[in-house]
Write an enzyme that holds these catalytic residues in place. Structure first.
Site, PDB file in Angstrom:
ATOM      1  N   CYS A  87     -16.161  24.723 -10.998  1.00 49.02           N
ATOM      2  CA  CYS A  87     -17.622  24.705 -11.198  1.00 49.02           C
ATOM      3  C   CYS A  87     -18.370  23.765 -10.260  1.00 49.02           C
ATOM      4  O   CYS A  87     -19.102  24.216  -9.388  1.00 49.02           O
ATOM      5  CB  CYS A  87     -17.922  24.316 -12.644  1.00 49.02           C
ATOM      6  SG  CYS A  87     -17.287  25.497 -13.818  1.00 49.02           S
TER       7      CYS A  87
HETATM    8  N1  LIG Z   1     -13.498  27.239 -15.917  1.00 52.20           N
HETATM    9  C1  LIG Z   1     -14.544  26.596 -16.371  1.00 52.20           C
HETATM   10  O1  LIG Z   1     -14.455  25.440 -16.741  1.00 52.20           O
HETATM   11  C2  LIG Z   1     -15.901  27.278 -16.471  1.00 52.20           C
HETATM   12  C3  LIG Z   1     -16.877  26.701 -17.301  1.00 52.20           C
HETATM   13  C4  LIG Z   1     -18.099  27.311 -17.414  1.00 52.20           C
HETATM   14  C5  LIG Z   1     -18.368  28.455 -16.663  1.00 52.20           C
HETATM   15  N2  LIG Z   1     -17.414  28.981 -15.834  1.00 52.20           N
HETATM   16  C6  LIG Z   1     -17.736  30.190 -15.092  1.00 52.20           C
HETATM   17  O2  LIG Z   1     -17.184  31.311 -15.788  1.00 52.20           O
HETATM   18  C7  LIG Z   1     -16.735  32.313 -14.870  1.00 52.20           C
HETATM   19  C8  LIG Z   1     -15.274  32.639 -15.097  1.00 52.20           C
HETATM   20  O3  LIG Z   1     -14.510  31.490 -14.797  1.00 52.20           O
HETATM   21  P1  LIG Z   1     -13.029  31.262 -15.337  1.00 52.20           P
HETATM   22  O4  LIG Z   1     -12.752  29.822 -15.075  1.00 52.20           O
HETATM   23  O5  LIG Z   1     -12.872  31.771 -16.728  1.00 52.20           O
HETATM   24  O6  LIG Z   1     -12.207  32.195 -14.335  1.00 52.20           O
HETATM   25  P2  LIG Z   1     -10.645  32.549 -14.403  1.00 52.20           P
HETATM   26  O7  LIG Z   1     -10.199  32.733 -13.012  1.00 52.20           O
HETATM   27  O8  LIG Z   1      -9.940  31.570 -15.288  1.00 52.20           O
HETATM   28  O9  LIG Z   1     -10.600  33.934 -15.174  1.00 52.20           O
HETATM   29  C9  LIG Z   1     -11.117  35.106 -14.683  1.00 52.20           C
HETATM   30  C10 LIG Z   1     -10.236  36.284 -15.107  1.00 52.20           C
HETATM   31  O10 LIG Z   1     -10.864  37.463 -14.610  1.00 52.20           O
HETATM   32  C11 LIG Z   1      -9.843  38.373 -14.220  1.00 52.20           C
HETATM   33  N3  LIG Z   1     -10.421  39.385 -13.317  1.00 52.20           N
HETATM   34  C12 LIG Z   1     -10.684  39.290 -11.987  1.00 52.20           C
HETATM   35  N4  LIG Z   1     -11.277  40.412 -11.545  1.00 52.20           N
HETATM   36  C13 LIG Z   1     -11.405  41.238 -12.627  1.00 52.20           C
HETATM   37  C14 LIG Z   1     -11.967  42.540 -12.820  1.00 52.20           C
HETATM   38  N5  LIG Z   1     -12.533  43.212 -11.818  1.00 52.20           N
HETATM   39  N6  LIG Z   1     -11.914  43.079 -14.069  1.00 52.20           N
HETATM   40  C15 LIG Z   1     -11.347  42.404 -15.098  1.00 52.20           C
HETATM   41  N7  LIG Z   1     -10.810  41.170 -14.962  1.00 52.20           N
HETATM   42  C16 LIG Z   1     -10.844  40.609 -13.744  1.00 52.20           C
HETATM   43  C17 LIG Z   1      -8.781  37.488 -13.602  1.00 52.20           C
HETATM   44  O11 LIG Z   1      -7.519  38.149 -13.607  1.00 52.20           O
HETATM   45  C18 LIG Z   1      -8.826  36.256 -14.529  1.00 52.20           C
HETATM   46  O12 LIG Z   1      -7.888  36.357 -15.593  1.00 52.20           O
HETATM   47  C19 LIG Z   1     -17.067  31.759 -13.482  1.00 52.20           C
HETATM   48  O13 LIG Z   1     -18.319  32.209 -13.075  1.00 52.20           O
HETATM   49  C20 LIG Z   1     -17.131  30.271 -13.716  1.00 52.20           C
HETATM   50  O14 LIG Z   1     -17.958  29.614 -12.770  1.00 52.20           O
HETATM   51  C21 LIG Z   1     -16.181  28.420 -15.751  1.00 52.20           C
END
Ligand SMILES: NC(=O)c1ccc[n+]([C@@H]2O[C@H](COP(=O)([O-])OP(=O)(O)OC[C@H]3O[C@@H](n4cnc5c(N)ncnc54)[C@H](O)[C@@H]3O)[C@@H](O)[C@H]2O)c1
Length: 420
Positions: A261
């Site tokens: 982030c």
């Molecule tokens: N990690 C954090 O602490 C956090 C906190 C708040 C917000 N966010 C935001 O949330 C969003 C997701 O982050 P995250 O950390 O959960 O990501 P992540 O990488 O942990 O998870 C994303 C998942 O999406 C899957 N994926 C990728 N392409 C796909 C598709 N086309 N269809 C279905 N699944 C698909 C991946 O296999 C993965 O399991 C981002 O925008 C991030 O900035 C993250």
């Protein structure tokens, strides 16, 4: 059990969200392209520490959580939450290709009356300018035959005092009807909701929160560099300032920003602002200061080796202690430790690492070694995991560079412990 809610993306955000809804009695289907992740979720195994398998498995057994790679599974649900990655391109521009691809799949199966909420962090305008036109290729009309809103996920992995369930949701719909549908969805799961007037306001809220952190961390990182020159302990100063009960919020210096982030999201706004002939200077300046920290920390290690052991970085054995981007988690995304390892190697050091939470770093060809501090010229504390006994470490090491104040007040520059 028929799922009522679909969550696209079973990662750090998607799994805790699924857990929160399922616990509130609402059956959830997680949709993820990663077949391995889908298979393990269906066995009740969670890859995310904040939702341990012991808590997830009973919900899987009761049919409240299941996973699939098929977008068709979302046809009958009431709401679809999108929690997909929003990275930067190599040129540090927003890369929404994953969101676009998923939206195209979603448009193929979108049904009347369904609610879609984007939870991924992104720039103001994404929901309306990027997601909406793709979803409307379904032939449905927003605010009438389907509903679209933006509500940022604010989870802080590893944190126990505030979780997905206990952190209020900010919600902004494309129309008023969209907002009320989204508000209702979260409130029924027992989450407090703060509605705002538009998806753009909601998108910018999330960015403000992350920019606030980035800028304040940069401020203390700059101060840490000045303190180094002035011979003042920056940690003592931050700790003292934090005794003021109002008007001050404590941020800690460190080897640089990490995680998915804070190092990335602010640049989503920088990019969008240019469309309005605007330059977000605080964001750029904070990025510059924070990105320089691994370089500054390498020079600190170099100084420590010079003065402490009459050695250079070249040829010295350095143990990096902690490679996750913050304490007590296993996530190495954007971790400053990775940059520091690279910089130390470039300078000719022989680098190993120890991290109780990260077994290997395949891209660096490294695996976590046993913690034998005496076997190294220098131990650099890069991430201060709480399971490490730092007093014992200082006892056993020849030279310690403490970038996190893990050794506390006793870790003064006494020749053996060098602190940022
Ligand atoms: N990690 C954090 O602490 C956090 C906190 C708040 C917000 N966010 C935001 O949330 C969003 C997701 O982050 P995250 O950390 O959960 O990501 P992540 O990488 O942990 O998870 C994303 C998942 O999406 C899957 N994926 C990728 N392409 C796909 C598709 N086309 N269809 C279905 N699944 C698909 C991946 O296999 C993965 O399991 C981002 O925008 C991030 O900035 C993250």
């Amino acid at each position: 059990m028929k799922p009522e809610i679909a969550i696209i993306g079973a990662g750090y955000v998607g799994i805790p969200l699924a857990y929160t809804f399922a616990e509130a009695g609402r059956p959830v289907v997680l949709v993820d392209v990663n077949g391995e992740r889908v298979e393990e979720l269906n066995r009740g195994v969670s890859a995310i520490k904040d939702v341990p398998s012991e808590r997830l498995a009973p919900l899987v057994e009761r049919g409240l959580v299941r996973a699939t790679s098929e977008y068709g599974a979302i046809r009958d649900v009431e709401a679809i939450l999108v929690a997909l990655p929003t990275p930067l391109s190599p040129q540090r521009e927003p890369d929404l290709s994953i969101i676009r691809a998923a939206a195209a799949e979603l448009a193929e199966v979108l049904q009347r009356d369904q609610l879609v909420v984007l939870e991924s962090t992104t720039y103001p305008g994404t929901t309306r300018e990027v997601l909406l036109p793709i979803l409307e290729t379904s032939g449905l009309t927003v605010g009438e035959s389907f509903f679209l809103a933006y509500s940022p996920e604010r989870v802080d992995p590893g944190r126990e005092d505030f979780t997905t369930k206990t952190t209020p949701k900010v919600v902004g719909g494309v129309t008023d009807a969209c907002t009320s549908r989204a508000v209702d969805l979260y409130e029924r799961a027992g989450i407090d909701v703060h509605p705002v007037s538009s998806p753009e306001a909601s998108e910018l809220t999330k960015l403000l929160e992350n920019i606030f952190r980035s800028v304040n961390i940069a401020l203390v990182n700059e101060l840490a560099q000045l303190c180094d020159r002035m011979g003042i302990d920056v940690w003592e100063v931050v700790e003292a300032a934090a005794t003021k009960p109002f008007g001050f919020m404590s941020f800690r210096p460190g080897p640089g920003l990490g995680g998915h982030c804070i190092p990335i999201d602010p640049f989503y706004l920088t990019w969008k602002a240019r469309e309005f002939d605007f330059y977000t200077e605080f964001i750029e300046l904070a990025g510059k200061v924070n990105e320089n920290m691994p370089y500054f920390c390498r020079s600190l290690i170099s100084q420590a080796l010079n003065h402490g052991k009459e050695r250079s970085l070249k040829g010295s054995k350095v143990l990096v202690l902690g490679v996750a981007y913050k304490a007590d988690i296993d996530d190495v995304r954007e971790s400053p430790a990775l940059k520091l390892i690279e910089l130390l190697r470039n300078a000719g050091s022989d680098v190993a690492y120890h991290d109780p939470h990260v077994a290997e770093l395949p891209e660096h060809g490294l695996a976590s070694v046993a913690l034998e501090p005496h076997a190294y010229d220098c131990v650099a504390i890069v991430t201060a995991h709480s399971s490490i006994d730092y007093e014992d470490l200082v006892e056993r090491a020849e030279l310690v560079v403490d970038l996190r104040n893990a050794t506390g007040r006793n870790g003064a520059r006494n020749g053996k412990v060098w602190k940022l």
